[in-house]
Design an enzyme around this catalytic site. Structure first.
Site, PDB file in Angstrom:
ATOM      1  N   ARG A  16    -132.423  67.434  71.692  1.00  0.00           N
ATOM      2  CA  ARG A  16    -131.232  66.600  71.973  1.00  0.00           C
ATOM      3  C   ARG A  16    -131.393  66.115  73.402  1.00  0.00           C
ATOM      4  O   ARG A  16    -131.365  66.913  74.351  1.00  0.00           O
ATOM      5  CB  ARG A  16    -129.948  67.400  71.802  1.00  0.00           C
ATOM      6  CG  ARG A  16    -128.737  66.667  72.361  1.00  0.00           C
ATOM      7  CD  ARG A  16    -127.417  67.211  71.903  1.00  0.00           C
ATOM      8  NE  ARG A  16    -127.182  66.888  70.513  1.00  0.00           N
ATOM      9  CZ  ARG A  16    -125.995  66.938  69.916  1.00  0.00           C
ATOM     10  NH1 ARG A  16    -124.920  67.315  70.598  1.00  0.00           N
ATOM     11  NH2 ARG A  16    -125.865  66.640  68.651  1.00  0.00           N
ATOM     12  N   HIS A  29    -129.250  59.289  65.794  1.00  0.00           N
ATOM     13  CA  HIS A  29    -128.833  60.648  65.387  1.00  0.00           C
ATOM     14  C   HIS A  29    -129.177  60.775  63.891  1.00  0.00           C
ATOM     15  O   HIS A  29    -128.293  60.846  63.032  1.00  0.00           O
ATOM     16  CB  HIS A  29    -127.334  60.811  65.638  1.00  0.00           C
ATOM     17  CG  HIS A  29    -126.881  62.235  65.753  1.00  0.00           C
ATOM     18  ND1 HIS A  29    -127.714  63.316  65.555  1.00  0.00           N
ATOM     19  CD2 HIS A  29    -125.652  62.764  66.023  1.00  0.00           C
ATOM     20  CE1 HIS A  29    -127.021  64.433  65.713  1.00  0.00           C
ATOM     21  NE2 HIS A  29    -125.770  64.130  65.992  1.00  0.00           N
ATOM     22  N   GLN A  44    -127.853  63.612  61.529  1.00  0.00           N
ATOM     23  CA  GLN A  44    -126.423  63.440  61.267  1.00  0.00           C
ATOM     24  C   GLN A  44    -126.212  62.484  60.096  1.00  0.00           C
ATOM     25  O   GLN A  44    -125.444  62.757  59.169  1.00  0.00           O
ATOM     26  CB  GLN A  44    -125.737  62.883  62.526  1.00  0.00           C
ATOM     27  CG  GLN A  44    -124.274  62.546  62.343  1.00  0.00           C
ATOM     28  CD  GLN A  44    -123.396  63.774  62.235  1.00  0.00           C
ATOM     29  OE1 GLN A  44    -123.418  64.644  63.091  1.00  0.00           O
ATOM     30  NE2 GLN A  44    -122.619  63.866  61.161  1.00  0.00           N
ATOM     31  N   ASP A  51    -116.345  57.497  65.114  1.00  0.00           N
ATOM     32  CA  ASP A  51    -116.898  58.445  66.090  1.00  0.00           C
ATOM     33  C   ASP A  51    -116.221  58.144  67.428  1.00  0.00           C
ATOM     34  O   ASP A  51    -115.495  57.148  67.569  1.00  0.00           O
ATOM     35  CB  ASP A  51    -118.424  58.257  66.177  1.00  0.00           C
ATOM     36  CG  ASP A  51    -119.106  59.316  67.041  1.00  0.00           C
ATOM     37  OD1 ASP A  51    -118.458  60.350  67.342  1.00  0.00           O
ATOM     38  OD2 ASP A  51    -120.273  59.115  67.424  1.00  0.00           O
ATOM     39  N   CYS A  83    -118.279  62.304  62.543  1.00  0.00           N
ATOM     40  CA  CYS A  83    -119.371  63.256  62.788  1.00  0.00           C
ATOM     41  C   CYS A  83    -118.934  64.422  63.669  1.00  0.00           C
ATOM     42  O   CYS A  83    -119.620  65.434  63.720  1.00  0.00           O
ATOM     43  CB  CYS A  83    -120.561  62.534  63.409  1.00  0.00           C
ATOM     44  SG  CYS A  83    -120.137  61.671  64.915  1.00  0.00           S
ATOM     45  N   ARG A 108    -124.619  69.621  57.765  1.00  0.00           N
ATOM     46  CA  ARG A 108    -125.630  69.611  58.817  1.00  0.00           C
ATOM     47  C   ARG A 108    -126.600  70.776  58.622  1.00  0.00           C
ATOM     48  O   ARG A 108    -127.807  70.642  58.792  1.00  0.00           O
ATOM     49  CB  ARG A 108    -124.972  69.725  60.216  1.00  0.00           C
ATOM     50  CG  ARG A 108    -123.986  68.624  60.568  1.00  0.00           C
ATOM     51  CD  ARG A 108    -124.637  67.274  60.749  1.00  0.00           C
ATOM     52  NE  ARG A 108    -125.723  67.292  61.711  1.00  0.00           N
ATOM     53  CZ  ARG A 108    -125.562  67.287  63.036  1.00  0.00           C
ATOM     54  NH1 ARG A 108    -124.357  67.262  63.565  1.00  0.00           N
ATOM     55  NH2 ARG A 108    -126.600  67.287  63.854  1.00  0.00           N
TER      56      ARG A 108
HETATM   57  N1   CP Z   1    -121.968  65.730  65.434  1.00  0.00           N
HETATM   58  C1   CP Z   1    -122.661  66.445  66.326  1.00  0.00           C
HETATM   59  O1   CP Z   1    -123.833  66.147  66.615  1.00  0.00           O
HETATM   60  O2   CP Z   1    -121.984  67.530  66.833  1.00  0.00           O
HETATM   61  P1   CP Z   1    -122.436  68.351  68.119  1.00  0.00           P
HETATM   62  O3   CP Z   1    -122.424  67.390  69.293  1.00  0.00           O
HETATM   63  O4   CP Z   1    -121.428  69.453  68.272  1.00  0.00           O
HETATM   64  O5   CP Z   1    -123.809  68.887  67.883  1.00  0.00           O
END
Ligand code: CP
Length: 305
Positions: free
Chosen positions: A100, A127, A130, A221, A260, A288
């Site tokens: 990430r 992402h 996701q 989002d 998300c 997820r």
């Molecule tokens: N949706 C998502 O990626 O959640 P986090 O940022 O908590 O990992």
């Protein structure tokens, strides 16, 4: 597929296989307990996470492997040691890098200089995992993804980009309703459109909310992405018409509402909708885990091919 950096690495069959495997793992988790026996993944996080971190760590555990969490939130990656040297070191110890990161280019450098698969766990542009969990959720609730009409409302961010990419391969009809100059990445959109033409998908971007009629799914989002210090109050005026509230849900005829997470209740989505009967936001969160298990199994399975 050697890496998952953007979502363009897969074709339609690849998306279907990962979603089907995730559904099978969700239904019969015990069947997969030893699949990645003795294998490991480095979970490299430059940004905070609840869902992604927890589910990648559990995904490795559920498959018999181990996830090593590396907190890179203090800016260590590429500073204390170069990105390439991170990749070279970690490739000697682990079987996969899950990243990430602030910049997509960091993932590309990890993939270019390491010798193990790299999975994008969110970057500034994409992402992808996701979006896979989201379309798995759509399939669970509507029985299919092909032809499903999904309206994304709000900021055209990394999640919007990945919904367009995965939607293109899966034959969905995805429209991003975004304020002017807040749409998805133009290059990603154009590249996704090329795939959409092959798979019967339809992709659009508009700021015109009068077109929001007869959609199956509404998705939103945050209006301000991670790492952007702009206060939500500062962008509220521009984005508030795109809020998913009860009135908007009713006028769209949608049967599912998605987010998300994390949600900013009262901004991009109201409490009544988020906690309402059409909301599947926690199904997405659960999925997820299953998608990450399927991704790791696909990329790391020593018995494959
Ligand atoms: N949706 C998502 O990626 O959640 P986090 O940022 O908590 O990992």
């Amino acid at each position: 597929m050697q890496h998952l950096l953007t979502g363009f690495e897969l074709d339609q069959d690849g998306y279907h296989q990962i979603i089907s495997l995730a559904q099978s793992m969700k239904a019969q988790p015990k069947e997969y307990r030893r699949l990645l026996d003795g294998m490991s993944a480095a979970l490299m996080f430059e940004k905070p996470s609840l869902r992604t971190r927890t589910t990648f760590e559990l995904a490795m555990f559920n498959l018999g492997g181990h996830g090593v969490y590396l907190d890179l939130g203090k800016g260590d990656l590429g500073v204390r040691e170069s990105v390439a040297d991170y990749a070279r070191n970690l490739s000697r110890w682990v079987d996969c890098l899950v990243g990430r990161v602030f910049k997509q280019t960091t993932l590309e450098e990890l993939a270019a200089t390491g010798s193990v698969p790299v999975i994008n766990a969110l970057s500034d542009i994409y992402h992808p995992a996701q979006a896979m969990a989201d379309y798995m959720t759509v399939k669970e609730h509507l029985g299919k993804v092909e032809g499903v009409k999904l309206a994304y409302l709000g900021d055209g961010n990394n999640v919007a980009n990945s919904l367009l990419v995965a939607g293109a391969f899966l034959g969905a009809h995805v429209t991003c309703f975004c304020p002017l100059n807040c749409g998805p990445d133009v290059q990603v959109f154009n590249k996704a459109k090329e795939q959409a033409a092959k798979y019967g998908a339809k992709l659009d971007v508009t700021d015109d909310l009068s077109l929001l009629k007869d959609y199956d799914v509404l998705y939103t989002d945050t209006w301000v992405s991670m790492g952007d210090d702009t206060p939500l109050e500062a962008v509220k005026k521009v984005f508030m018409p795109y809020q998913i509230n009860e009135e908007l849900v009713k006028s769209s005829n949608a049967s599912l509402v998605m987010h998300c997470l994390p949600a900013h209740r009262g901004y991009e989505i109201t409490d009544a909708v988020m906690d309402g009967e059409k909301s599947v936001v926690f199904d997405e969160a659960e999925n997820r885990l299953h998608i990450h298990m399927a991704l790791l199994a696909t990329l790391l399975n020593p018995n494959r091919g």
